[in-house]
Design an enzyme around this catalytic site. Structure first.
Site, PDB file in Angstrom:
ATOM      1  N   PRO A 254     -30.230 -26.235  26.291  1.00 28.68           N
ATOM      2  CA  PRO A 254     -30.797 -27.579  26.510  1.00 28.68           C
ATOM      3  C   PRO A 254     -32.209 -27.465  27.082  1.00 28.68           C
ATOM      4  O   PRO A 254     -32.393 -27.283  28.278  1.00 28.68           O
ATOM      5  CB  PRO A 254     -29.825 -28.217  27.506  1.00 28.68           C
ATOM      6  CG  PRO A 254     -29.222 -27.049  28.239  1.00 28.68           C
ATOM      7  CD  PRO A 254     -29.173 -25.908  27.269  1.00 28.68           C
ATOM      8  N   ASP A 436     -34.627 -23.876  30.530  1.00 36.11           N
ATOM      9  CA  ASP A 436     -33.203 -23.995  30.230  1.00 36.11           C
ATOM     10  C   ASP A 436     -32.570 -24.823  31.348  1.00 36.11           C
ATOM     11  O   ASP A 436     -32.449 -24.366  32.487  1.00 36.11           O
ATOM     12  CB  ASP A 436     -32.584 -22.592  30.168  1.00 36.11           C
ATOM     13  CG  ASP A 436     -31.098 -22.622  29.823  1.00 36.11           C
ATOM     14  OD1 ASP A 436     -30.490 -23.706  29.844  1.00 36.11           O
ATOM     15  OD2 ASP A 436     -30.546 -21.536  29.535  1.00 36.11           O
ATOM     16  N   HIS A 437     -32.172 -26.053  31.009  1.00 42.77           N
ATOM     17  CA  HIS A 437     -31.687 -26.981  32.027  1.00 42.77           C
ATOM     18  C   HIS A 437     -30.375 -26.516  32.654  1.00 42.77           C
ATOM     19  O   HIS A 437     -29.976 -26.993  33.732  1.00 42.77           O
ATOM     20  CB  HIS A 437     -31.504 -28.379  31.425  1.00 42.77           C
ATOM     21  CG  HIS A 437     -31.791 -29.488  32.394  1.00 42.77           C
ATOM     22  ND1 HIS A 437     -31.445 -29.431  33.718  1.00 42.77           N
ATOM     23  CD2 HIS A 437     -32.398 -30.686  32.220  1.00 42.77           C
ATOM     24  CE1 HIS A 437     -31.807 -30.547  34.320  1.00 42.77           C
ATOM     25  NE2 HIS A 437     -32.396 -31.325  33.443  1.00 42.77           N
ATOM     26  N   ARG A 438     -29.653 -25.591  32.011  1.00 40.30           N
ATOM     27  CA  ARG A 438     -28.431 -25.066  32.609  1.00 40.30           C
ATOM     28  C   ARG A 438     -28.733 -24.217  33.841  1.00 40.30           C
ATOM     29  O   ARG A 438     -27.931 -24.147  34.779  1.00 40.30           O
ATOM     30  CB  ARG A 438     -27.662 -24.217  31.592  1.00 40.30           C
ATOM     31  CG  ARG A 438     -27.227 -24.965  30.336  1.00 40.30           C
ATOM     32  CD  ARG A 438     -26.658 -24.000  29.309  1.00 40.30           C
ATOM     33  NE  ARG A 438     -27.651 -22.976  28.938  1.00 40.30           N
ATOM     34  CZ  ARG A 438     -27.387 -21.963  28.105  1.00 40.30           C
ATOM     35  NH1 ARG A 438     -26.180 -21.839  27.577  1.00 40.30           N
ATOM     36  NH2 ARG A 438     -28.330 -21.089  27.808  1.00 40.30           N
TER      37      ARG A 438
END
Length: 464
Positions: A254, A436-438
């Site tokens: 994401p 990377d939003h994770r």
């Protein structure tokens, strides 16, 4: 027993490789440690040494052909060993696909396949001409049956010539629609003679042909262009890997993006001073400065120091845990013929600007000649991609796993800026952080980018 020479796994993503050049011929005497052949992987070319001394026999690994990792490409017979030629089926294994090869790169023993009698078709469907004589995996048979494809016309790349899913996909996406039509069972007479295809009514572009997914196959794309108006350039291993990893990155990571502007005037002035103070050394081409810093060298150092200043952003995502890195290893995107590669400056936060500059020049040079070692481009904790030299103002880069961030750097250009209510001219560079939003949330990504901006605009911090 003779010593088996296999195609080694030299890259964690490597499933197949190609022998670009043999340095020894059939029947040649070789010594352990002699260079036997050069292999071309997805990213580099590497020389492979002989594992034993003796006479090179049964060279089955052909140049320019995809070979599965772990497959035998030749054998070395000791002086006191009698020579017995290998069977044809053993020779075929050197150019087959990765089916039958373990994920760690070790060749597995092929499981015996019970052939399907020609007179006994699979239950629930009519027999297809020639299919009973063709080795194929169950998945390949099902896909061929659903598509009406005659398996006897498909060249198998699995063990012992077995047709696998990839072979069926390749046949269905053949650019020559006439061939595809002839391969479909609807266009094959019972005597095996191809029937003339019936006229097909033109289909509007927004409505795919019946039975065809929209523009999924090569034939579906090529049908949109006039014959003879293009040429087909086959994908090499590097381009296939780039395509696979980019699709994987954009569909599983994401992404979100943060952009800000950095003023470069102080950095450019410091760079000029440092380069002017560089000592002179003697080289084969005469005297030359010991180093010559580029703006990109200083960007690499600033990114590494920002990662150390914001350690929570120096991370990689895994399904079970967050990987918090102790060092800032910065990958740098380098354009090479046919694609790109990302050599890594290890522990860039601890290195001087001159060390980073000279190391980067060496890595980029060897990357373009495909001489990098796997450990020089695998891993890393973040990356930098710079298109400023092309005049690109700003762009967003795709994250390269296992990185959680990549910094896209635009061109430095003179712009009007407002300071204390006054308009003045400054050299400004736009940068965009893909995240990377994770692993890195919005506020954390912003903190990292602000730390980078602070170092670029106050570059004396890069020296301490």
């Amino acid at each position: 027993m003779p010593t088996e020479v296999i195609l080694p796994k030299v890259d964690m993503d490597m499933a197949t490789g190609q022998i670009s050049r043999w340095f020894a011929e059939e029947g040649a005497r070789v010594k352990k440690g002699d260079v036997l052949f050069e292999i071309e992987t997805d990213k580099a070319a590497m020389e492979i040494d002989a594992p034993a001394s003796g006479v090179l026999r049964d060279v089955t690994g052909k140049e320019g052909v995809d070979i599965a990792v772990g497959a035998a490409v030749a054998w070395i017979y000791a002086d006191d060993e009698s020579y017995a030629p290998i069977s044809p089926l053993e020779g075929e294994m050197s150019t087959k696909s990765t089916e039958g090869v373990a994920s760690g790169g070790t060749a597995l023993e092929p499981r015996p396949v019970e052939p399907t009698p020609p007179d006994r078709p699979a239950a629930g469907r009519p027999p297809v001409e020639g299919e009973g004589r063709t080795r194929a995996t169950p998945l390949a048979r099902r896909l061929a049956r659903e598509a009406g494809l005659n398996l006897s016309t498909v060249s198998g790349t699995g063990p012992h010539g077995r047709v696998v899913k990839a072979d069926v996909d390749a046949a269905l996406s053949s650019p020559l629609e006439g061939e595809v039509s002839a391969k479909r069972t609807e266009g094959v007479a019972s005597e095996g003679t191809a029937l003339a295809p019936s006229p097909v009514e033109a289909t509007p572009p927004d409505r795919p042909l019946a039975g065809h997914p929209p523009l999924n196959g090569e034939g579906d794309v090529l049908r949109l262009f006039e014959a003879g108006s293009y040429e087909l350039v086959p994908h090499d291993n590097m381009r296939k890997t780039i395509a696979r990893r980019l699709v994987e990155a954009k569909t599983t990571i994401p992404h979100f993006y943060l952009t800000l502007d950095c003023e470069l005037d102080a950095l450019l002035a410091l760079r000029t001073q440092i380069n002017a103070a560089a000592p002179v050394k003697k080289t084969e081409k005469g005297e030359a400065p010991a180093y010559k810093l580029s703006v990109n060298d200083m960007v690499i150092k600033a990114m590494a120091m920002a990662l150390k200043a914001v350690p929570d952003a120096n991370a990689s995502w895994t399904e079970s845990a967050m990987v918090k890195h102790k060092h800032a290893d910065v990958g740098v995107a380098v354009s090479i013929p046919g694609g790109l590669i990302t050599p890594i400056i290890r522990k860039a936060d601890e290195k001087t600007l001159s060390t980073i500059s000279n190391e980067m020049k060496d890595l980029a040079s060897r990357a373009r000649s495909r001489k990098l070692k796997p450990e020089e481009y695998q891993g890393g904790t973040a990356a930098v991609s710079n298109l400023g030299m092309f005049g690109i103002k700003d762009f967003a880069a795709v994250i390269n796993p296992p990185h959680a961030t990549i910094l896209a750097v635009g061109a430095g250009e003179e712009r009007a800026v407002v300071k204390n209510g006054e308009i003045r001219i400054a050299t400004v560079m736009s940068v965009t952080l893909s995240t990377d939003h994770r692993a890195v949330d919005g506020a954390l990504g912003a903190e990292l980018l602000v730390a980078f901006k602070r170092l670029i605009e106050n570059p004396i911090g890069l020296l301490v």
